[in-house]
Design an enzyme around this catalytic site. Structure first.
Site, PDB file in Angstrom:
ATOM      1  NE  ARG A 133      -4.330  -1.411   2.016  1.00  0.00           N
ATOM      2  CZ  ARG A 133      -5.252  -1.600   2.947  1.00  0.00           C
ATOM      3  NH1 ARG A 133      -4.968  -1.378   4.219  1.00  0.00           N
ATOM      4  NH2 ARG A 133      -6.451  -2.010   2.615  1.00  0.00           N
TER       5      ARG A 133
ATOM      6  CE  LYS B 259     -16.970 -12.230  11.354  1.00  0.00           C
ATOM      7  NZ  LYS B 259     -16.025 -11.141  11.563  1.00  0.00           N
TER       8      LYS B 259
ATOM      9  N   GLY C   4      -7.369  -8.370   1.767  1.00  0.00           N
ATOM     10  CA  GLY C   4      -6.081  -8.737   2.356  1.00  0.00           C
ATOM     11  C   GLY C   4      -5.759 -10.213   2.257  1.00  0.00           C
TER      12      GLY C   4
ATOM     13  N   GLY D 121     -12.577  -4.064   1.818  1.00  0.00           N
ATOM     14  CA  GLY D 121     -13.915  -3.530   2.050  1.00  0.00           C
ATOM     15  C   GLY D 121     -14.293  -2.472   1.014  1.00  0.00           C
TER      16      GLY D 121
HETATM   17  C1  3PG Z   1      -8.350  -1.475   5.531  1.00  0.00           C
HETATM   18  O1  3PG Z   1      -7.266  -1.848   5.947  1.00  0.00           O
HETATM   19  O2  3PG Z   1      -9.240  -2.278   5.166  1.00  0.00           O
HETATM   20  C2  3PG Z   1      -8.603  -0.008   5.394  1.00  0.00           C
HETATM   21  O3  3PG Z   1      -7.457   0.715   5.677  1.00  0.00           O
HETATM   22  C3  3PG Z   1      -9.753   0.414   6.270  1.00  0.00           C
HETATM   23  O4  3PG Z   1      -9.482   0.142   7.606  1.00  0.00           O
HETATM   24  P1  3PG Z   1     -10.688  -0.047   8.619  1.00  0.00           P
HETATM   25  O5  3PG Z   1     -11.420  -1.288   8.183  1.00  0.00           O
HETATM   26  O6  3PG Z   1     -10.090  -0.133   9.977  1.00  0.00           O
HETATM   27  O7  3PG Z   1     -11.586   1.176   8.453  1.00  0.00           O
END
Ligand code: 3PG
Ligand code: MG
Length: 404
Positions: free
Chosen positions: A60, A197, A353, A376
């Site tokens: 990233r 989930k 991830g 997400g």
């Molecule tokens: C992630 O790592 O998915 C993003 O940086 C968002 O982080 P968060 O889910 O803690 O908001």
């Protein structure tokens, strides 16, 4: 994967979520200006040889370099801000930016970095006072934090109302690429969704079903669908409260949802462990899982069938592992899927991830067309066609007029 691409001027699309987004070219001249750049440097940390905390994976950070060099090459003074972990509005030394700052200093010398924005409760609360303090002294704002742009937090949605603003190169590339799936993907378009989930992903599954030719569902979330079909799931993870929603999706999909039909299962007293540390009896099992047993990976027959569908696709989107792959006994399904996605001659996009780290461990990340920095965020963009961070940029005073 062509990282560092996107240095040139982007052609403006007339459909999809990039429309109306101010890009770097839309900023007033940046020479001698102070530019605040929101990045997603929420990276995994580990320990170095002498026990010091270090960045374990800098994907990233490297992904933000095209934007940072675009700015510094033009004489701007760039300062980045980011969150790390979930410190809940308090200073927490475990989430100190120091290791990230050190890695950035190697990769982009001369770029400053503010403290973790989530050390202040104003960040998650999107507090106007916090936004004002954050932008104080800056002349322009750039959002290159694609992976955090689904959060309506202060540093993501606040600055565009106060400063000339732009989406950075990474953000534009992510939105253009994922948005392309919403506009007109080459067919067959196959999505592979896994993970534990089902509740979190029902919305995106529904949105994907409007567009895909086939939707492969693996991982723990498959068991709620299997239960909806009347299979016994044993002691596998499943969400009783969502059986009806899954049944409805299966009906709407008209055969386009492909579910696993064999499993690698763990016996009643078995334990899951990292690598080879788990215990207990492991068996290959058919579509019905006996009482007390847990299905923890898709079986070889399912993996083979899924791989065939993926290899024949012209567009592939993959998010989420097929099993508990950190335990070597349940890694094969995810490995087969990663290999199939990499082997597919079609356009392949991987986000999230776990799927990305599975690809990296197998050395296959370079063989997919696009690795998203957002998990997400990529799912929410596919589900809603937009993100709070993008909408905020479109409202910036310097945003292009779209004729709409
Ligand atoms: C992630 O790592 O998915 C993003 O940086 C968002 O982080 P968060 O889910 O803690 O908001
Ligand atoms: Mg996350």
């Amino acid at each position: 994967m062509a990282e560092g691409e996107g240095e040139g001027v982007m052609a403006r699309p007339d459909r999809g979520p990039l429309v109306g987004l101010p890009l770097l070219e839309d900023l007033p001249p940046v020479e001698g200006r102070r530019v605040l750049v929101r990045v997603d440097f929420n990276v995994p940390l580990g320990h170095g040889p002498s026990g010091e905390v270090v960045v374990e994976d800098d994907f990233r950070i490297r992904a933000a370099l095209p934007t940072l060099s675009w700015l510094t090459d033009r004489g701007a003074e760039a300062t980045v801000c980011a969150h790390l972990g979930r410190p809940k509005g308090m200073v927490d030394p475990r989430f100190d930016m120091a290791p990230v700052r050190a890695r950035l200093a190697d990769l982009a010398p001369g770029v400053a970095m503010l403290e973790n924005v989530r050390f202040d409760p104003g960040e998650e609360a999107n507090d106007p006072g916090f936004v004002a303090r954050l932008v104080d002294g800056f002349d322009a704002y750039v959002n290159d934090a694609f992976g955090a742009s689904h959060r309506a937090h202060a540093s993501i949605v606040g600055p565009p109302a106060l400063l000339p603003s732009a989406g950075g190169r990474l953000l534009a590339r992510e939105v253009g690429t994922l948005g392309g799936l919403l506009v007109d993907p080459d067919r067959p378009f196959v999505a592979v969704v896994g993970g534990a989930k089902v509740g979190e992903k029902l919305g995106v599954l529904r949105a994907l079903l409007e567009r895909v030719d086939a939707l492969i569902v693996g991982g723990g979330m498959a068991f709620t669908f299997l239960a909806a079909q009347g299979h016994s799931v044993g002691a596998s993870l499943f969400d009783a409260g969502r059986i009806d929603s899954c049944a409805k999706l299966l009906e709407e999909a008209g055969g386009r949802i492909l579910l696993p039909f064999d499993f690698v299962a763990l016996g009643p007293r078995g334990t899951i462990g990292e690598g080879a540390q788990g215990s207990g009896e492991v068996r290959m099992i058919g579509a019905d899982i006996p009482r007390g047993w847990r299905g923890l990976d898709i079986g070889p027959e399912s993996a083979g069938a899924f791989a065939e569908v993926v290899v024949g696709a012209r567009t592939v989107f993959w998010n989420g592992p097929m099993g508990v792959f950190e335990d070597e006994r349940f890694a094969a399904g995810t490995r087969t899927m990663a290999t199939a996605v990499a082997e597919s001659k079609g356009f392949s996009i991987v986000g999230g991830g776990d799927s990305v780290s599975a690809l990296e461990h197998l050395g296959l990340a370079r063989r997919v067309s696009f690795v998203s920095t957002g998990g997400g965020a990529s799912l929410e963009l596919l589900e809603h066609g937009d993100l709070p961070g993008l909408a905020a940029l479109r409202h910036a005073s310097n945003a292009p007029t779209t004729g709409a």
